[in-house]
Design a protein around this motif. Structure first.
Motif, PDB file in Angstrom:
ATOM      1  N   ASP A  70      -3.540  -6.504  -0.936  1.00  0.00           N
ATOM      2  CA  ASP A  70      -2.651  -6.121  -2.066  1.00  0.00           C
ATOM      3  C   ASP A  70      -2.704  -6.683  -3.288  1.00  0.00           C
ATOM      4  O   ASP A  70      -1.780  -6.662  -4.325  1.00  0.00           O
ATOM      5  N   THR A  85      -3.682  -3.086  -5.146  1.00  0.00           N
ATOM      6  CA  THR A  85      -4.339  -2.595  -3.903  1.00  0.00           C
ATOM      7  C   THR A  85      -5.808  -2.609  -3.776  1.00  0.00           C
ATOM      8  O   THR A  85      -6.595  -1.552  -4.544  1.00  0.00           O
ATOM      9  N   ARG A 135       0.794  -1.277   0.037  1.00  0.00           N
ATOM     10  CA  ARG A 135       0.154   0.075  -0.105  1.00  0.00           C
ATOM     11  C   ARG A 135       0.718   1.214   0.001  1.00  0.00           C
ATOM     12  O   ARG A 135       1.997   1.200   0.181  1.00  0.00           O
TER      13      ARG A 135
END
Length: 227
Positions: free
Chosen positions: A194, A163, A26
């Protein structure tokens, strides 16, 4: 008994790997860097309060007519006592946010509008990070944060990532003026993954935003992890 313990250990190890991968993927990589604030401490968000994340960040970003280096969009009016612009959303997307946990916000400040756009930009930064879109990221972050994000992208290499912000809470912790800048701290929490189909894991962090008093837009000046 031994087999059961081995199975439990394997599950725990797998969950730990998922969490580590999500943090590495992220925006910000699950790390603390840049501006740090000590004035406020958010109260823990309840899982029941988690609101679904706004969808289709690409179209939300495309709908904006925000000038470059302007995090929160058009301004209207002044917040009492501080002279900070009360910020209005122009994305047309409503979302609930956690009420403020502190008294560090001036009367009249458009907290709901501020947080609505903050959540949309949170997701926009995830998408830009996935795509390695440094030009988009550069417009919304300080030079220090940009250098950190670019370094993380270089470390990531060419591996693709996707993500997915499953749930997203936003809480405005403080808005103040210091020296030649305005500062706002937003507590983000929720569930994130993710990769397509990957298990979502919790995240809990504060984005510290800054805005020059003499003009210019809000930018991400630092990220602080809370766990």
């Amino acid at each position: 008994m031994k087999k059961a313990l081995v199975a439990v250990f394997a599950v725990i190890l797998t969950l730990g790997i998922f969490a580590e991968e999500a943090e590495a993927a992220r925006f910000g990589g699950g790390r603390s860097f840049g501006m740090k604030r000590q004035a406020v401490t958010p109260k823990p968000a309840s899982p029941a309060q988690a609101a679904p994340a706004p969808t289709n960040p690409a179209s939300a970003a495309g709908a904006a007519t925000t000038p470059k280096r302007n995090w929160m969009g058009p301004i209207a009016g002044l917040a009492a006592g501080l002279g900070i612009a009360a910020l209005l959303s122009h994305f047309g997307t409503s979302s609930s946010s956690v009420p403020p946990a502190t008294q560090h916000i001036p009367d009249g400040f458009d907290t709901e509008g501020f947080l609505r756009v903050a959540k949309l930009n949170f997701i926009r930064m995830q998408a830009a990070n996935d795509a390695k879109n440094l030009e988009d990221i550069r417009e919304f972050v300080s030079p220090e944060v940009f250098a950190e994000i670019k370094m993380q992208m270089d470390e990531r290499g060419s591996a693709p990532q996707q993500t997915d912000v499953a749930t997203l809470n936003a809480e405005l912790l403080e808005v103040c003026t210091e020296s030649n800048r305005h500062v706002a701290s937003v507590h983000f929490s929720g569930m994130i993954s993710d990769a397509a189909g990957a298990a979502a894991v919790p995240f809990d962090e504060v984005w510290n935003l800054s805005k020059p008093i003499e003009g210019g837009g809000w930018v991400v000046a630092g990220i602080q992890q809370l766990n």
